[in-house]
Scaffold this motif. Structure first.
Motif, PDB file in Angstrom:
ATOM      1  N   TYR B  35    -102.036  19.463  30.700  1.00  0.00           N
ATOM      2  CA  TYR B  35    -101.679  18.471  31.696  1.00  0.00           C
ATOM      3  C   TYR B  35    -102.846  17.508  31.886  1.00  0.00           C
ATOM      4  N   GLN B  37    -104.489  15.047  34.787  1.00  0.00           N
ATOM      5  CA  GLN B  37    -104.477  14.791  36.230  1.00  0.00           C
ATOM      6  C   GLN B  37    -105.339  13.573  36.541  1.00  0.00           C
ATOM      7  N   LEU B  88    -108.888  14.480  34.583  1.00  0.00           N
ATOM      8  CA  LEU B  88    -109.101  15.916  34.501  1.00  0.00           C
ATOM      9  C   LEU B  88    -107.988  16.474  33.627  1.00  0.00           C
ATOM     10  N   LEU B  90    -106.112  19.688  32.293  1.00  0.00           N
ATOM     11  CA  LEU B  90    -105.896  21.078  32.666  1.00  0.00           C
ATOM     12  C   LEU B  90    -105.065  21.790  31.622  1.00  0.00           C
TER      13      LEU B  90
END
Lengths: 113, 114
Positions: B35, B37, B88, B90
């Motif tokens: 993911y 972000q 970010l 993930l």
């Protein structure tokens, strides 16, 4: 496509107050629903989940009920603590999409002593 | 039991470069998802790998790619970096695939593109 809408924050509360974070979703079929929590500098942790209509997920004093008729999965806690300060994400997973999670925008919660 | 490990934790790259991020899932977990972000777009699904096969892919350009090895470790690669790739990243691991299995997230890799 699938989507999740949750109330924007920040939500600021005093310790021992009641917390509710609204979450509604749009999806085809019957998705699984989740609440994740993110503490500062950390990844996401699963808080609770519900996989079918009328299921209630609960954990650490938090609860949410899968409401198919209103396509909602609101998060509640009766008495918050300072340690509950975090960002909360509502998410869904459609059954045909493997482990793909569709997230809401997140709600920052700040609990003051 | 060790959690999901992402390396490196922080990266600074220049526009036009490429980058590879690594994710080691929890032992025994065969599904790894990635993911992105960002403050503007929130959490967006990149792709999921299960038993070395890409099972699902999000709406990202072809510059974003990934792979999974036989030990379930996964890497994602971003080529020709753009400023907007700062985020970010993930990684999440799950025991199986199917939609209602718990996903365990790593702490993420923070990528800054300058």
């Amino acid at each position: 496509g699938d989507s999740v809408t949750q109330m924007e924050g920040p939500v600021t509360l005093s310790e021992e107050a009641f917390l509710t974070i609204n979450c509604t979703y749009t999806a085809t079929g019957y998705p699984s629903l989740f609440w994740y929590v993110q503490y500062p500098g950390e990844g996401l942790q699963l808080l609770l989940k519900a996989t079918k209509a009328d299921d209630k997920g609960s954990n650490k004093g938090f609860e949410a009920t899968y409401r198919k008729e209103t396509t909602s999965f609101h998060l509640e806690k009766g008495s918050v603590q300072v340690s509950d300060s975090a960002v909360y994400f509502c998410a869904l997973s459609a059954r045909a999409a493997g482990n793909k999670l569709t997230f809401g925008g997140g709600t920052r919660v700040l609990v003051k002593p | 039991k060790a959690g999901v490990t992402q390396t490196p934790r922080y990266l600074i790259k220049t526009r036009g470069q490429q980058v590879t991020l690594s994710c080691s899932p929890i032992s025994g977990h065969r599904s790894v998802s990635w993911y992105q972000q960002t403050p503007g777009q929130g959490l967006q699904f990149l792709f999921e790998y299960f038993s070395e096969t890409q099972r699902n892919k999000g709406n990202f350009p072809g510059r974003f790619s990934g792979r999974q090895f036989s030990n379930s470790r996964s890497e994602m690669n971003v080529s020709t970096l753009e400023l907007g790739d700062s985020a970010l990243y993930l990684c999440a691991s799950s025991l199986a695939t199917g939609g209602n299995t718990e996903a365990f997230f790593g702490q993420g890799t923070r990528l800054t593109v300058v």
